[in-house]
Enzyme design. Structure first.
Site, PDB file in Angstrom:
ATOM      1  N   HIS A 663       0.839  -1.198   0.000  1.00 26.54           N
ATOM      2  CA  HIS A 663       0.000   0.000   0.000  1.00 26.54           C
ATOM      3  C   HIS A 663       0.877   1.253   0.000  1.00 26.54           C
ATOM      4  CE1 HIS A 663       1.204  -0.647   4.147  1.00 26.54           C
ATOM      5  NE2 HIS A 663       0.980   0.635   4.362  1.00 26.54           N
ATOM      6  N   ASP A 665       1.060   5.079   1.845  1.00 24.14           N
ATOM      7  CA  ASP A 665       0.520   5.747   3.030  1.00 24.14           C
ATOM      8  C   ASP A 665      -0.076   7.074   2.610  1.00 24.14           C
ATOM      9  OD1 ASP A 665       1.345   3.735   4.690  1.00 24.14           O
ATOM     10  OD2 ASP A 665       3.238   4.726   5.236  1.00 24.14           O
ATOM     11  N   HIS A 715       4.731  -0.099  -0.114  1.00 22.67           N
ATOM     12  CA  HIS A 715       5.382  -1.042   0.810  1.00 22.67           C
ATOM     13  C   HIS A 715       4.358  -1.974   1.450  1.00 22.67           C
ATOM     14  CE1 HIS A 715       4.041   2.403   3.163  1.00 22.67           C
ATOM     15  NE2 HIS A 715       4.066   1.646   4.240  1.00 22.67           N
ATOM     16  N   ARG A 725       4.376  -8.469  17.472  1.00 22.74           N
ATOM     17  CA  ARG A 725       5.217  -7.347  17.086  1.00 22.74           C
ATOM     18  C   ARG A 725       4.402  -6.064  17.203  1.00 22.74           C
ATOM     19  NH1 ARG A 725       6.435  -5.583  11.007  1.00 22.74           N
ATOM     20  NH2 ARG A 725       7.855  -3.868  11.457  1.00 22.74           N
TER      21      ARG A 725
END
Ligand SMILES: *[C@@H]1O[C@H](CO)[C@@H](O)[C@H](O)[C@H]1NC(C)=O
Ligand SMILES: *[C@@H]1O[C@H](CO)[C@@H](O)[C@H](O)[C@H]1NC(C)=O
Ligand SMILES: *[C@@H]1O[C@H](CO)[C@@H](O)[C@H](O)[C@H]1NC(C)=O
Ligand SMILES: *[C@@H]1O[C@H](CO)[C@@H](O)[C@H](O)[C@H]1NC(C)=O
Ligand SMILES: *[C@@H]1O[C@H](CO)[C@@H](O)[C@H](O)[C@H]1NC(C)=O
Ligand SMILES: *[C@@H]1O[C@H](CO)[C@@H](O)[C@H](O)[C@H]1NC(C)=O
Length: 734
Positions: A663, A665, A715, A725
Site C-alpha cells: 500500500h 501511506d 510497501h 510485534r
C-alpha cells in the site's frame, strides 16, 4: 589531617576562631587601645558570624558571660537585657584605671563589623565626647520619654543600647549606676541617664546621630545599600551619606541583616567570590574510611503524586555514600505503592534500617516530617538528618557528602526547575511571611554569585546536624506551628531559635521537577509529562543515542530514501505497549472504522490510535521536538510542523493480523518505530519497499524508519510468524 591520619572523628580543616584574647591587643595608635567587649552566653551561629567579622579586622575582643545562663529575657520581643549591663559593670572593675583605653561594647548575635579598629577609633575621636551611643529613629521601650530627648536638626534622635563606645573610666561611671535585675531593660536604663541634661553633661555623652559608627537597621532598612569595593563590602547610609562601621540587625530586621551579612565585610565580593566557603569544613574524602562515615537518617517524602518517582529513587540510590550508614524513612502519602513496594523489595537489606509509612497511616505532612526527623533526634548515633522530597532530582552523586563537608547546622543544596527561576529557597520574606525576592535572588539561582547563603526559607531538600536537632531544635514539633505549611513552620522555628539556614550553589546538585498537572489516571503516567517536565521526559523516553544523529551522523539509509535512526528509549517502547495493552481495544483490522473521517479504511491494521488513550497532543509534540529535526537533516530544508492526523500503535500477531498488504501511506512522510525486539518478542516481521526491491527485516527496538508516503514508497508489512510485534506509526503532513 594533613598526613592522611584520622585525628578526630571529623577532621576540621581550619583552626577555630579564637574567642578571647586577653591583654594588649593591636595598638590603634602609639598609646591608644581599643577593646571590644560583648556579651554572649552561647556560641550561636550569630556569635560565630560576629567573631568572623571581628577577626577579619583583627579587633581585640573579649566575650563576657559565655556559658552563663541567660536571664535577660527575650530582648527581641520585649524588654530585658539588663544582664549585659551587669556583666559589663563586672568587667569594668579591672579596666577602669586605664584612662586611655577605649571600650567598644556591642551586641554580638545580630551584629557585624563593616569597618576596622582604626576607623572606629578615629570616628569616635572626631565626636570629641567621652561616651557615644548608637542612635535610632524609633524610641524604645518607653515612648513617653520622647519629649525629654534633646532635639536634633538632622539625624536619629533616640538612644539604642546595642552599641556604645567610650573611655574606660566613663564607661565604668555609667555602668556603676546599675543596681537593677538581669531582666530589667538596659536600653531604658541608659536612656534615663541620657535624657537627664546634667548626667549627659557630666558623662560627656552623645549619640551617633548620623550613623558614622553604628547602623541600627530597625526603621532604617531603606536607608542603606550594599557598597561593593574591591576588597571589602560595606553599607552606605544614603540619608546621611555615611559608611557605618558596625551593622546591627536589631528587632525585626534579622532577615535583611542576614542578607547584608552574606557580603559584609568580605564574605562575598565580585573579585574573590566567596571567601569563607572553605572555612570550618570537614573532609570526608581524605580523613575517613567508609567505616567512619557519619550516620545519616534520610527522610524521603512523597506528599503528592510525583512524576518520575522510579527515577528519583534510582538517583537517590546512586548517591556516593555507604548505604550501611543510612537509615531510610519513607513517607508515601499517595498513589506510589507499586514503586515503593519495588524499592523496598530491592533495598530492604541494603540500608542500616528501612522504614516505610504508607497512606493507610493517614498522617498529615507535618506529622510525617516530624516522625522522620524524630528518628534522628532520638537516636544518639544519628549524626545528620537528610530530608528530601520526591520532586528533587539529584543529578550530583556527591550531594550528601558535599553537604556534610560544608559543616553547617542546616544546609540545603540549591535546586531549581529546569530553565526557570523557581527554586527551593527564598531570599527574603514578605511582611506576612511568604515569598519575597531578595536583590540577589536571581544572581544566586543563575549561578552568577556562587557561595553559601544565609537565607530565611528553604524546602524540598536539606541536611540538619543530629546535634542541632537535639539542642536548638529539640522542640518536637518543629513542623507544626499555627496554620503554617510544615516547611514554613520549620524555617520559622529555625529563624526564631537563631539557627542559620544556608543554601549552597557551590556545585550543580540537581533540579526540581513540577508536580502540577500530573494526571494519574493512565497506566504509565510519566509518558504524559512531555509538557510539564520536558527534560525528565527526554531523559526517560528518548533514546540515549538520539543526539548522535546530529553529532556523529548516526543515521542509516537501508533503502533509497528510507532513513533509519534511534529515537525512543527501551522504557518509552515498553510503556507505550503496556499502555495500549492496558487500554485493550484493538481495532481488529476491519475496513469499517468509525475512528476516521469517512468511516472506511482501505488498508486496515489491528491498532489503537494515540487519541484513544488521550495521547495525541503529547505524541504530536514528540514529533515536533524529536522527529522534525531529523526531517530537517535528511530532506534538506524540509521542516515539518508535525501535523499528523494518523498516529497509532499497530499489533501484528499470527492469530490476528500478521502482515499488511502492499500500500501507499496517505502521508507526506511516514515514521514507523519498532516497539519491541525481533528474535526476542517475535519472529518474522519487517517491511518491503517494492519499487526498490528492498526489505528491512531486522527492525531495532526504539529505532524509527522514515520514508515518503504517497507516491514512491509502495510497501508492505511482512508476516510476523510467531509472538507479537508492535510498531508506532505516524502519517505526517505536510
Ligand atoms: C567632652 O569632652 C571633650 C574632651 O574629650 C571636651 O573637649 C568637651 O568640651 C566635652 N564636652 C562637654 C559637653 O563636656
Ligand atoms: C484521615 O485524616 C483526616 C483528617 O486528619 C480525616 O478527615 C479522614 O477521615 C482520615 N481518613 C482515614 C481513611 O482515616
Ligand atoms: C486525566 O486523564 C484522563 C484519561 O485520559 C482524562 O479523562 C481526564 O480528563 C484527565 N484529567 C485531567 C485533569 O486532565
Ligand atoms: C549507543 O551507541 C553506542 C556506540 O555505538 C553503543 O555501544 C550503545 O549500545 C548504544 N546505546 C544503545 C542504548 O543502543
Ligand atoms: C529482489 O531481490 C532479491 C534478492 O534480494 C532477488 O532474489 C530478486 O530477484 C529481486 N527481484 C527483482 C524483481 O529484482
Ligand atoms: C514462538 O515464541 C515462543 C515464545 O514467545 C517460543 O517459546 C517458541 O519457541 C517460538 N516458536 C518459534 C517457532 O520460534
Amino acid at each position: 589531617c594533613f598526613h592522611g591520619r584520622v585525628v578526630s572523628k571529623f577532621c576540621v580543616l581550619t583552626v577555630k576562631v579564637i574567642h578571647q584574647s586577653e591583654g594588649a591587643g593591636p595598638l590603634v595608635s602609639a598609646d591608644k587601645k581599643l577593646l571590644v567587649l560583648t556579651v554572649a552566653t552561647q556560641e550561636t551561629d550569630g556569635f560565630h558570624r560576629f567573631m568572623q567579622s571581628a577577626n577579619y579586622f583583627k579587633f581585640n575582643v573579649k566575650v563576657l558571660g559565655m556559658g552563663e545562663e541567660w536571664k535577660g529575657g527575650d530582648v527581641g520581643r520585649s524588654i530585658g537585657g539588663g544582664q549585659k549591663v551587669r556583666l559589663l559593670k563586672e568587667a569594668m572593675e579591672s579596666l577602669a584605671d586605664q584612662e586611655d583605653l577605649v571600650i567598644l561594647f556591642v551586641d554580638s548575635y545580630d551584629l557585624i563589623f563593616a569597618g576596622g579598629p582604626e576607623e572606629i577609633f578615629r570616628k569616635f575621636q572626631q565626636t570629641n565626647r567621652k561616651l557615644v551611643f548608637a542612635a535610632e529613629g524609633i524610641i524604645w521601650p518607653d515612648p513617653r520619654l520622647a519629649e525629654k530627648y534633646p532635639s536634633v536638626r538632622s539625624g536619629k534622635r533616640f538612644l539604642n543600647s546595642g552599641g556604645l563606645i567610650g573611655y574606660a573610666p566613663y564607661i565604668q561611671r555609667i555602668v556603676n549606676k546599675w543596681d537593677l535585675h538581669d531582666n530589667d531593660d538596659d536600653q531604658l536604663f541608659y536612656t534615663k541617664i541620657y535624657v537627664d541634661p546634667l548626667q549627659r553633661e557630666i558623662l560627656n555623652m552623645t549619640l551617633d546621630h548620623k550613623c558614622e559608627i553604628f547602623q541600627n537597621l530597625n526603621g532604617a532598612m531603606d536607608e542603606v545599600l550594599l557598597k561593593f569595593g574591591t576588597e571589602r563590602v560595606r553599607v552606605r547610609n544614603t540619608v546621611y551619606n555615611s559608611l557605618p562601621a558596625i551593622i546591627h540587625g536589631n528587632v525585626n530586621t534579622k532577615i535583611y541583616f542576614n542578607y547584608l551579612a552574606n557580603y559584609i565585610p568580605n564574605v562575598w565580593n565580585y573579585e574573590q567570590g566567596c571567601t569563607i566557603c572553605d572555612q570550618d569544613m570537614v573532609n570526608l574524602l581524605f580523613s575517613l574510611s567508609k567505616q567512619e562515615f557519619p550516620q545519616v537518617t534520610v527522610g524521603i517524602y512523597i506528599e503528592q503524586p510525583t512524576p518520575f518517582l522510579p527515577e528519583f529513587l534510582e538517583r537517590f540510590l546512586s548517591q556516593d555514600y555507604p548505604k550501611d550508614k543510612l537509615n531510610v524513612f519513607v513517607h508515601n502519602s499517595v498513589y506510589h505503592e507499586k514503586h515503593i513496594q519495588k524499592f523496598w523489595e530491592e533495598n530492604k537489606d541494603v540500608f542500616r534500617s528501612f522504614k516505610v509509612v504508607g497512606p493507610e497511616e493517614n498522617l498529615t505532612q507535618g506529622e510525617a516530617r516530624n516522625m522522620g526527623m524524630d528518628l534522628c533526634r532520638k537516636d544518639l548515633s544519628c549524626d545528620y538528618y537528610f530530608s528530601i522530597d520526591a520532586d528533587v532530582m539529584l543529578t550530583n552523586r556527591q550531594t550528601l557528602k558535599l553537604l556534610i563537608e560544608q559543616n553547617r547546622k542546616i544546609i540545603g543544596p540549591l535546586v531549581t526547575r529546569h530553565g526557570k527561576l523557581w527554586s527551593n529557597f527564598w531570599g527574603a520574606l514578605s511582611l506576612d511571611g511568604y515569598y519575597a525576592r531578595s536583590e540577589d535572588y536571581i544572581d544566586i539561582v543563575q549561578g552568577k554569585r556562587v557561595g553559601l547563603w544565609n537565607i530565611p526559607f528553604m524546602a524540598h531538600i536539606y541536611l540538619i546536624k543530629g546535634q542541632t536537632l537535639r539542642n536548638e531544635l529539640k522542640e518536637r514539633n518543629v513542623f507544626v506551628l499555627e496554620r503554617l505549611d510544615p516547611d514554613m513552620a520549620m524555617c520559622r522555628n529555625a529563624r526564631e531559635l537563631g539557627v542559620f539556614m544556608y543554601v549552597t550553589n557551590r556545585h550543580e546538585f540537581g533540579r526540581l521537577i513540577s508536580t502540577a498537572n500530573y494526571n494519574t489516571s493512565h497506566y504509565n503516567n510519566d509518558l504524559w509529562q512531555i509538557f510539564e517536565n520536558p527534560l525528565d521526559w527526554r531523559e526517560k523516553y528518548i533514546h540515549p543515542n538520539y543526539t548522535r544523529i546530529f553529532t556523529d551522523n548516526l543515521l542509516e539509509q537501508p533503502c533509497p530514501d528510507v532513513f533509519w535512526f534511534p529515537v525512543l528509549s527501551e522504557k518509552a517502547c515498553d510503556e507505550l505497549v503496556n499502555e495500549m495493552e492496558n487500554h485493550g481495544s484493538w481495532s481488529g483490522g476491519k475496513y469499517k472504522d468509525k475512528r476516521i473521517t469517512g468511516g472506511y479504511e482501505s488498508v486496515p491494521t489491528d491498532d489503537i490510535h494515540m487519541k484513544q488513550i488521550d495521547f495525541d497532543k503529547e505524541w504530536l509534540h514528540f514529533i515536533r521536538e524529536f522527529i522534525s529535526p531529523v526531517t530537517l537533516k535528511v530532506f534538506s530544508g524540509y521542516y515539518t510542523k508535525g501535523y499528523a492526523i494518523m498516529n497509532f500503535v499497530v499489533k501484528y500477531t499470527p492469530n490476528r493480523q500478521a502482515y499488511l498488504r502492499p500500500h501507499h501511506d496517505s502521508s507526506t512522510f511516514t515514521i514507523n518505530i519498532a516497539l519491541n525486539n525481533k528474535g526476542l518478542d517475535f519472529q518474522g516481521g519487517g517491511c518491503r519497499f517494492h519499487r526498490y526491491n528492498c526489505s528491512l527485516e531486522s527492525p531495532r527496538k526504539g529505532w524509527s524508519f522514515m520514508h515518503p508516503g504517497r507516491l514512491t514508497h509502495l510497501h508492505e508489512g511482512l508476516p510476523t510468524t510467531n509472538g507479537t510485534r508492535y510498531i508506532a506509526v505516524s502519517f505526517v503532513d505536510p
